[in-house]
Design an enzyme around this catalytic site. Structure first.
Site, short mmCIF file in Angstrom:
data_model
loop_
_atom_site.label_atom_id
_atom_site.label_comp_id
_atom_site.label_asym_id
_atom_site.label_seq_id
_atom_site.Cartn_x
_atom_site.Cartn_y
_atom_site.Cartn_z
N ASP A 118 0.83 -1.21 0.00
CA ASP A 118 0.00 0.00 0.00
C ASP A 118 0.87 1.25 0.00
O ASP A 118 2.06 1.21 0.30
CB ASP A 118 -0.92 0.02 1.22
N ASP B 237 7.84 4.44 -1.45
CA ASP B 237 7.41 3.89 -0.17
C ASP B 237 6.12 3.13 -0.41
O ASP B 237 5.05 3.73 -0.40
CB ASP B 237 7.22 5.04 0.84
N GLU C 197 0.32 -1.22 5.55
CA GLU C 197 1.36 -0.78 6.49
C GLU C 197 1.12 0.65 6.93
O GLU C 197 1.31 1.01 8.09
CB GLU C 197 2.74 -0.89 5.83
N ASP D 123 12.07 -0.97 3.57
CA ASP D 123 11.09 0.11 3.73
C ASP D 123 11.75 1.37 4.28
O ASP D 123 11.11 2.20 4.89
CB ASP D 123 9.96 -0.37 4.67
N HIS E 241 5.74 10.12 1.29
CA HIS E 241 4.41 10.68 1.61
C HIS E 241 4.24 12.10 1.07
O HIS E 241 3.50 12.89 1.63
CB HIS E 241 4.14 10.69 3.13
ZN LIG Z 1 6.77 2.40 4.03
#
Ligand SMILES: [Zn+2]
Length: 418
Positions: A93, A152, A186, A209, A391
């Site tokens: 995700d 990510d 996650e 990650d 993000h």
């Molecule tokens: Zn991540």
């Protein structure tokens, strides 16, 4: 200037980039407001694609369960059957902070180190992002400025897939049983809630990650969330004097008590924080969600006590109102369990060095599925992926560093056969 040529020339780099672009274009945003796992149907599309691609690569043992967890197993190379089983994990995700559909990643070959105009809006300026300036000569992947990139954690997914592809094509590289875990949700913090732990055989696992090359994360926040409900008392506001508790004012007053010097924007490294993340409501009833972060158990206890004290202070100011608090543990710092299993990190550091970079330890100001899995009994530090500015619409990834991550994995699996 750093010479990226040797990393960019890795024989697996091209296939890795192709994979990454394919995955990045798929919308797999999760939704923290939904309790189901997966929280969004779109995550199935990537899980099914990965299942198909793994089978095409020749991985026979691959399955996706009812909650969208993909597990694949690559058998040990001949003679290595008795060696410890190792897991590699990444999440499918993407975060929901900025738009995540219609992602149009762009490959910038031979980046010149200057300002990059993004196709739709905005620009990437090395003045804002010093890491970018250091990547002159690298090939980087950027967004069009209107969405996240999804490095990510699709960089992690692509790196694991590329590692498998390379191992299958090169049976002379020795390894024990390898388990691959591609997980949903996650970013909602629920990624490990339905993790098929009983099926896992790995004695150690590594999440792909992280971010910048050679950064290894073996320490993370201890994280709690607080849900505060404010119950007000409302009558006609024309005759409110002494008779009203305004739940909007109560929640705002509560937020104003959170120390500004202990906010995410005022802290770094090993300093924890309070962060109000959502507020909603009316005069009658309002609700506030707050994240508490700290690196130690004692520090977290102090924060929980402080939240209770703030609630008491607000109730004292609004005698007709009521506050109820619900605390929820999200994840714990994984350092303690990793310290008990030093080989897990030692091998990772050695693999990073052999792949060509000096490992650098960094605390994670967040949690990963790895910290949860560590808590569940499988020590799981976090490896860099070569992605930056997660993000955000300014997310980008370095192809050289992604290649380094694959090189590190290929070395790591072999070190576990020693
Ligand atoms: Zn991540």
């Amino acid at each position: 200037m750093k010479d990226y040529a040797p990393l960019l020339a890795k024989p697996y780099a091209e296939a890795m980039v192709e994979r990454f672009l394919r995955y990045a274009e798929m919308d797999t945003q999760s939704d923290r407001h939904i309790e189901d796992i997966p929280s969004t149907k779109t995550q199935w599309n990537l899980a099914r694609l990965l299942e198909r691609e793994l089978k095409e690569l020749g991985v026979a043992d691959v399955s996706v369960d009812d909650h969208c967890y993909l597990i694949a197993r690559l058998p040990a190379t001949p003679g290595m059957e008795g060696k410890p089983a190792i897991g590699l994990m990444a999440h499918m995700d993407t975060a929901s902070d900025v738009p995540g559909s219609n992602v149009r990643p762009r490959l910038v070959k031979g980046y010149d180190g200057g300002i990059l105009q993004l196709a739709k809006e905005g620009l990437l300026d090395p003045k804002d992002y010093p890491d970018l300036a250091a990547h002159a000569g690298d090939t980087i992947i950027v967004t069009d400025g209107s969405t996240l990139l999804g490095a990510d954690d699709k960089a992690g997914v692509a790196e694991i897939m590329t590692t498998l592809e390379w191992l299958l094509a090169h049976p002379e590289i020795k390894h024990g049983l390898l388990e691959i875990f591609f997980t949903p949700d996650e970013e909602t913090g629920k990624g490990m809630d339905r993790f098929p732990l009983a099926k896992a055989k790995s004695v150690a696992c590594y999440t792909l990650d992280g971010g910048k090359a050679a950064e290894i994360e073996s320490e993370c926040f201890t994280a709690y969330s607080v849900h505060a409900e404010f119950e007000g008392k409302v009558i006609h506001i024309g005759a409110a004097r002494g008779k009203v508790a305004n739940a909007v004012a109560m929640a705002c007053h509560f937020v104003s008590l959170l120390p500004r010097s202990e906010s995410p924007e005022a802290t770094d490294n090993w300093y924890g924080y309070y962060c109000p993340i959502e507020i909603k409501g009316s005069m009658e009833r309002s609700a506030l969600d707050i994240y508490l972060r700290d690196f130690s158990t004692e520090g977290m206890e102090r924060r929980i006590a402080a939240i209770k004290a703030f609630a008491a202070a607000v109730e004292a100011q609004f005698p007709l109102g009521k506050i109820s608090l619900t605390f929820k543990k999200q994840y714990l710092n994984m350092k303690e369990k990793l310290d008990q299993n030093p080989a897990v990190l030692e091998k990772l550091e050695k693999a990073t060095r052999l792949a060509g970079a000096e490992p650098e330890s960094k605390p994670i100001r967040g949690g990963t599925d790895g910290s949860r899995l560590t808590e569940m009994g499988i020590p799981t530090p976090n490896i860099f992926t070569g992605g930056y500015n997660y993000h955000s619409k300014h997310e980008w990834a370095s192809v050289a560093e992604m290649s380094l991550a694959v090189g590190t994995l290929l070395t790591l699996v072999t070190l576990w056969t020693e």
